[in-house]
Design a protein around this motif. Structure first.
Motif, PDB file in Angstrom:
ATOM      1  N   ASN A 598       0.807  -1.221   0.000  1.00 55.62           N
ATOM      2  CA  ASN A 598       0.000   0.000   0.000  1.00 55.62           C
ATOM      3  C   ASN A 598       0.844   1.276   0.000  1.00 55.62           C
ATOM      4  OD1 ASN A 598      -2.540  -1.397   0.075  1.00 55.62           O
ATOM      5  ND2 ASN A 598      -2.150  -1.802   2.252  1.00 55.62           N
ATOM      6  N   LYS A 599       2.102   1.136  -0.394  1.00 53.74           N
ATOM      7  CA  LYS A 599       2.987   2.282  -0.547  1.00 53.74           C
ATOM      8  C   LYS A 599       3.600   2.246  -1.948  1.00 53.74           C
ATOM      9  CE  LYS A 599       4.211   2.560   4.372  1.00 53.74           C
ATOM     10  NZ  LYS A 599       3.537   3.839   4.615  1.00 53.74           N
ATOM     11  N   PRO A 600       3.847   3.400  -2.550  1.00 58.78           N
ATOM     12  CA  PRO A 600       4.412   3.406  -3.906  1.00 58.78           C
ATOM     13  C   PRO A 600       5.775   2.720  -3.956  1.00 58.78           C
ATOM     14  CG  PRO A 600       3.607   5.586  -3.287  1.00 58.78           C
ATOM     15  CD  PRO A 600       3.596   4.769  -2.049  1.00 58.78           C
ATOM     16  N   LEU A 601       5.987   1.973  -5.027  1.00 61.72           N
ATOM     17  CA  LEU A 601       7.229   1.221  -5.186  1.00 61.72           C
ATOM     18  C   LEU A 601       7.851   1.484  -6.555  1.00 61.72           C
ATOM     19  CD1 LEU A 601       6.045  -2.289  -3.900  1.00 61.72           C
ATOM     20  CD2 LEU A 601       7.267  -0.547  -2.572  1.00 61.72           C
ATOM     21  N   LEU A 602       9.157   1.328  -6.624  1.00 61.62           N
ATOM     22  CA  LEU A 602       9.894   1.273  -7.885  1.00 61.62           C
ATOM     23  C   LEU A 602      10.586  -0.079  -7.947  1.00 61.62           C
ATOM     24  CD1 LEU A 602      11.897   4.622  -8.292  1.00 61.62           C
ATOM     25  CD2 LEU A 602       9.859   3.934  -9.546  1.00 61.62           C
ATOM     26  N   ILE A 603      10.450  -0.754  -9.088  1.00 63.85           N
ATOM     27  CA  ILE A 603      11.187  -1.989  -9.321  1.00 63.85           C
ATOM     28  C   ILE A 603      12.197  -1.705 -10.421  1.00 63.85           C
ATOM     29  CG2 ILE A 603      11.036  -4.431  -9.915  1.00 63.85           C
ATOM     30  CD1 ILE A 603       8.061  -4.295  -9.169  1.00 63.85           C
ATOM     31  N   ILE A 604      13.468  -1.971 -10.144  1.00 63.88           N
ATOM     32  CA  ILE A 604      14.521  -1.683 -11.116  1.00 63.88           C
ATOM     33  C   ILE A 604      15.307  -2.962 -11.403  1.00 63.88           C
ATOM     34  CG2 ILE A 604      16.613  -0.354 -11.599  1.00 63.88           C
ATOM     35  CD1 ILE A 604      15.542   1.903  -9.972  1.00 63.88           C
ATOM     36  N   GLY A 605      15.436  -3.271 -12.706  1.00 66.43           N
ATOM     37  CA  GLY A 605      16.255  -4.397 -13.135  1.00 66.43           C
ATOM     38  C   GLY A 605      17.639  -3.914 -13.511  1.00 66.43           C
ATOM     39  N   ASN A 606      18.662  -4.519 -12.919  1.00 70.37           N
ATOM     40  CA  ASN A 606      20.055  -4.122 -13.125  1.00 70.37           C
ATOM     41  C   ASN A 606      20.795  -5.244 -13.853  1.00 70.37           C
ATOM     42  OD1 ASN A 606      19.941  -1.625 -11.241  1.00 70.37           O
ATOM     43  ND2 ASN A 606      19.230  -3.301  -9.938  1.00 70.37           N
ATOM     44  N   GLU A 607      21.106  -5.033 -15.133  1.00 63.15           N
ATOM     45  CA  GLU A 607      21.569  -6.135 -15.968  1.00 63.15           C
ATOM     46  C   GLU A 607      22.999  -6.580 -15.681  1.00 63.15           C
ATOM     47  OE1 GLU A 607      21.712  -5.394 -20.119  1.00 63.15           O
ATOM     48  OE2 GLU A 607      22.617  -3.420 -19.949  1.00 63.15           O
ATOM     49  N   VAL A 608      23.875  -5.693 -15.260  1.00 66.69           N
ATOM     50  CA  VAL A 608      25.273  -6.080 -15.040  1.00 66.69           C
ATOM     51  C   VAL A 608      25.457  -6.788 -13.702  1.00 66.69           C
ATOM     52  CG1 VAL A 608      27.642  -5.212 -14.818  1.00 66.69           C
ATOM     53  CG2 VAL A 608      26.125  -4.294 -16.577  1.00 66.69           C
ATOM     54  N   SER A 609      24.789  -6.297 -12.663  1.00 67.46           N
ATOM     55  CA  SER A 609      24.856  -6.975 -11.362  1.00 67.46           C
ATOM     56  C   SER A 609      23.876  -8.131 -11.264  1.00 67.46           C
ATOM     57  CB  SER A 609      24.592  -5.986 -10.219  1.00 67.46           C
ATOM     58  OG  SER A 609      23.341  -5.346 -10.391  1.00 67.46           O
ATOM     59  N   GLY A 610      22.956  -8.253 -12.227  1.00 68.99           N
ATOM     60  CA  GLY A 610      21.979  -9.335 -12.195  1.00 68.99           C
ATOM     61  C   GLY A 610      21.061  -9.252 -10.997  1.00 68.99           C
ATOM     62  N   THR A 611      20.668  -8.033 -10.648  1.00 70.64           N
ATOM     63  CA  THR A 611      19.844  -7.827  -9.463  1.00 70.64           C
ATOM     64  C   THR A 611      18.553  -7.096  -9.804  1.00 70.64           C
ATOM     65  OG1 THR A 611      21.056  -5.770  -8.988  1.00 70.64           O
ATOM     66  CG2 THR A 611      21.800  -7.772  -7.877  1.00 70.64           C
ATOM     67  N   VAL A 612      17.520  -7.360  -9.023  1.00 68.57           N
ATOM     68  CA  VAL A 612      16.261  -6.631  -9.107  1.00 68.57           C
ATOM     69  C   VAL A 612      16.050  -5.975  -7.749  1.00 68.57           C
ATOM     70  CG1 VAL A 612      13.769  -6.780  -9.440  1.00 68.57           C
ATOM     71  CG2 VAL A 612      15.301  -8.232 -10.792  1.00 68.57           C
ATOM     72  N   THR A 613      15.961  -4.661  -7.748  1.00 69.08           N
ATOM     73  CA  THR A 613      15.877  -3.905  -6.501  1.00 69.08           C
ATOM     74  C   THR A 613      14.532  -3.217  -6.408  1.00 69.08           C
ATOM     75  OG1 THR A 613      18.267  -3.549  -6.605  1.00 69.08           O
ATOM     76  CG2 THR A 613      17.017  -2.158  -5.085  1.00 69.08           C
ATOM     77  N   VAL A 614      13.917  -3.328  -5.227  1.00 71.93           N
ATOM     78  CA  VAL A 614      12.616  -2.717  -4.983  1.00 71.93           C
ATOM     79  C   VAL A 614      12.804  -1.550  -4.022  1.00 71.93           C
ATOM     80  CG1 VAL A 614      10.240  -3.091  -4.225  1.00 71.93           C
ATOM     81  CG2 VAL A 614      11.535  -4.972  -5.291  1.00 71.93           C
ATOM     82  N   TYR A 615      12.370  -0.382  -4.470  1.00 69.04           N
ATOM     83  CA  TYR A 615      12.452   0.833  -3.675  1.00 69.04           C
ATOM     84  C   TYR A 615      11.060   1.240  -3.217  1.00 69.04           C
ATOM     85  CZ  TYR A 615      17.084   1.542  -5.814  1.00 69.04           C
ATOM     86  OH  TYR A 615      18.379   1.397  -6.236  1.00 69.04           O
ATOM     87  N   GLN A 616      10.983   1.759  -2.022  1.00 71.44           N
ATOM     88  CA  GLN A 616       9.766   2.407  -1.537  1.00 71.44           C
ATOM     89  C   GLN A 616       9.960   3.909  -1.683  1.00 71.44           C
ATOM     90  OE1 GLN A 616       7.476   0.923   2.054  1.00 71.44           O
ATOM     91  NE2 GLN A 616       8.495   2.704   2.945  1.00 71.44           N
ATOM     92  N   VAL A 617       8.971   4.579  -2.257  1.00 66.62           N
ATOM     93  CA  VAL A 617       9.070   6.017  -2.506  1.00 66.62           C
ATOM     94  C   VAL A 617       7.900   6.701  -1.819  1.00 66.62           C
ATOM     95  CG1 VAL A 617       9.287   7.812  -4.256  1.00 66.62           C
ATOM     96  CG2 VAL A 617      10.083   5.492  -4.764  1.00 66.62           C
TER      97      VAL A 617
END
Length: 620
Positions: A598-617
């Protein structure tokens, strides 16, 4: 509130000062209508009781998934499936999709954002051959290669997969998603060569595909770019796609043109070239071969779509009623009126203006939103060159005047600035195109055209420039990261990309938080995330910056190698899991109403590190 960077404190960088955002917006941001002269745009407000002012946002990592694979595009395009509360991310290294559950996502910041691995995934696989129906109703089999893009509309998943031979036709694979994020195959639909991006219209009645049609290395096989349109009725796609070709389906809105003015490919290329569209290719090049659709966004009413034509420095306007496309040139950014760092040799941020140097916007990702009932398009102005064994337009400025290379000259003014900058190790380092600059073909470059604009822009529905962030990105990043700005993503080496395209704005998305509309832009190289308030496109403001990377970690990889971490080639990935997010490729904004927390999120795919990071904004 200003948090200082400490390399041993999770590599986290924040700038959350509204006063600074206003100052930057007023001092170093350009609002432009004319792409050439940067004339000041119209300003205004959109709100009452102080709501027109930018609000401070808090950006924090609340979850992160790590594939453990580095330098192989193991986390690229990301999407969100609300029914299962899952993030979907393309794993190009293993050619499947990671389905990452966000059901139990934290609402507080993780303890170590750069190294967190709190999220887990399940692999969503797809076949390497599919049966499709051709235009006369016959079935045939297509051998598939790499997955390039995904889109989700409600519980319908579309997967864009190129042909086993990249220059052959690809396919869109459709699945029905369950409450667990598992897929039931519906059908495959044949599309054009190299389907690089797929998206649904907001009303869900169409899937649109950008078929990039890239050539092979020696240019012996250069397929045409195109747009595929797949009708969707009650979550079931049609058996075949309709193709918008980039020859006879191109339209021109200029009433001064008659039918005979545009009835051949040569005439169309000449008109588009005169309008500012960049064409660069070997003998035999055509409009359809040269135009390479990259990324599509659709208007809120599902009537119009817009496609970035990155290498051509253009955007195509697609009419979804009559399935035609109009190609609009984007113009050029005048680096005589802004400042950039153009050399990687000094290893420090130093910004200068160069008269006669222009940046081609060349956007990668684009997105759109509505203000006062009108559609506006935002673009991440990454830049890209055609650089193949069979044809290359890329050259350093120093090689233009090198007798052993191009053996040409610069204009008197450009040569003076070249010498004053320090010569071959300074302005001479900058990469530019050979397709532009010598307009009269007299072997003297009167102008220089660099790749990308190192910015994000806002365009109106007719592709007139409304706003450009100017030299914000470089200066903000340098102010916070210091010598680490414009770093490479394959090692912690600062100022490494200044001679190329700078930080390379790659990914962009738009989201609304408590009535304000924000643009979220990620730079591919150093990993910067910039947030701008774009509620009123004529009164934008920088809001905050974040970088989830630790520049004190010693690592080195080469993503051009079969094994980017090959120790026998001098690579060292022993600590790269502590370096943070490398090479952000895509962003997906999740509104509070759709978010599992119930809070805004950003999902970012990072191709070199092979990571998916979820941010709360959230608002501070």
């Amino acid at each position: 509130m200003l948090k200082k960077y400490n390399g041993k404190h999770n590599g986290k960088l924040r700038l959350l000062t509204v006063a600074m955002s206003l100052a930057l917006s007023l001092v170093i941001t350009g609002c432009e209508f004319d792409a050439d002269d940067g004339a000041q745009g119209v300003s205004g407000s959109n709100g009452a009781d102080g709501k027109s002012l930018p609000r401070a946002l808090n950006v924090e990592v609340v979850g992160r998934f790590a594939t453990g694979t580095y330098g192989k595009s193991a986390a690229e395009i990301v999407q969100f499936h609300k029914t299962s509360n899952s993030a979907f991310a393309i794993n190009g290294a293993d050619n499947h999709i990671e389905v990452i559950s966000l059901t139990n996502l934290s609402t507080t910041e993780v303890g170590n954002p750069v190294a967190d691995e709190s999220l887990r995934s399940n692999a969503f696989t797809f076949p390497l051959t599919v049966t499709v129906t051709d235009l006369v109703g016959l079935e045939k089999t297509i051998a598939l290669g790499a997955v390039n893009s995904i889109a989700i509309k409600d519980d319908l998943l579309a997967i864009a997969v190129e042909g086993q031979v990249k220059q052959n036709n690809g396919a869109i694979l459709f699945y029905h998603l369950s409450a667990l994020g598992e897929g039931t195959f519906i059908k495959a639909v044949e599309v054009g060569a190299l389907p690089d991006m797929v998206t649904f219209t907001p009303d869900g009645t169409k899937a649109l595909v950008a078929n990039e049609g890239e050539p092979n290395a020696d240019y012996s096989n250069d397929p045409e770019g195109s747009i595929s349109v797949i009708a969707v009725a009650e979550a079931v796609p049609a058996n075949t796609a309709t193709t918008i070709n980039l020859t006879t389906d191109i339209t021109f809105s200029d009433d001064n043109l008659s039918a005979t003015d545009i009835d051949t490919d040569g005439k169309r290329m000449a008109i588009l070239t005169t309008s500012g569209v960049k064409f660069a290719g070997p003998v035999g090049n055509t409009v359809a071969k040269d135009l390479e659709p990259e990324y599509i966004t659709v208007s809120e009413n599902s009537k119009m779509a817009y496609v970035s034509l990155q290498e051509n420095n253009a955007i195509g306007i697609i009419n979804l009623d009559n399935l035609t496309i109009e190609v609009k040139a984007l113009g050029y950014k005048d680096w005589g009126k802004y400042q950039l760092d153009f050399t990687n040799k000094d290893a420090v941020p130093e910004f200068k203006s160069i008269k006669g140097l222009y940046g081609m916007y060349q956007p990668d990702t684009i997105a759109s939103y509505t203000w006062n009932g009108a559609t506006f398009i935002i673009s991440a102005n990454e830049g890209d060159a055609r650089d193949y064994a069979g044809y290359s337009e890329e050259v350093r400025v120093k090689d233009i005047i090198d007798p052993a290379e191009l053996n040409k000259t610069l204009s008197v003014e450009l040569q003076q600035q070249y010498d004053q900058s320090g010569g071959k190790d300074y302005l001479g380092r900058l990469k530019v195109t050979t397709a532009l600059g010598d307009a009269d073909n007299d072997s003297e470059f009167e102008q220089l055209f660099a790749y990308g604009a190192r910015s994000f822009s806002i365009w109106d529905k007719n592709i007139n420039l409304v706003f450009d962030s100017g030299d914000d990105f470089g200066k903000i990043s340098a102010s916070i990261l210091g010598n680490n700005f414009n770093a490479a993503h394959t090692e912690n080496k600062g100022d490494n990309r200044s001679d190329d395209k700078g930080g390379e704005p790659e990914a962009i998305d738009i989201g609304t938080i408590n009535g304000r509309t924000y643009a979220f832009i990620a730079q591919e190289r150093a990993g910067d995330l910039f947030v701008y308030d774009i509620t009123n496109p004529f009164n934008t403001a920088f809001v905050t910056h974040y970088n989830n990377r630790d520049f004190t970690i010693d690592y080195k990889m080469d993503d051009g190698l079969a094994d980017p971490c090959d120790i026998n080639a001098g690579m060292n990935c022993s600590q790269v899991n502590m370096a943070g997010d490398l090479g952000p490729e895509s962003i997906k904004f999740i509104s509070a109403i759709n978010s599992p927390t119930n809070k805004p999120l950003l999902i970012i795919g990072n191709e070199v590190s092979g990571t998916v990071t979820v941010y709360q904004v959230t608002e501070q």
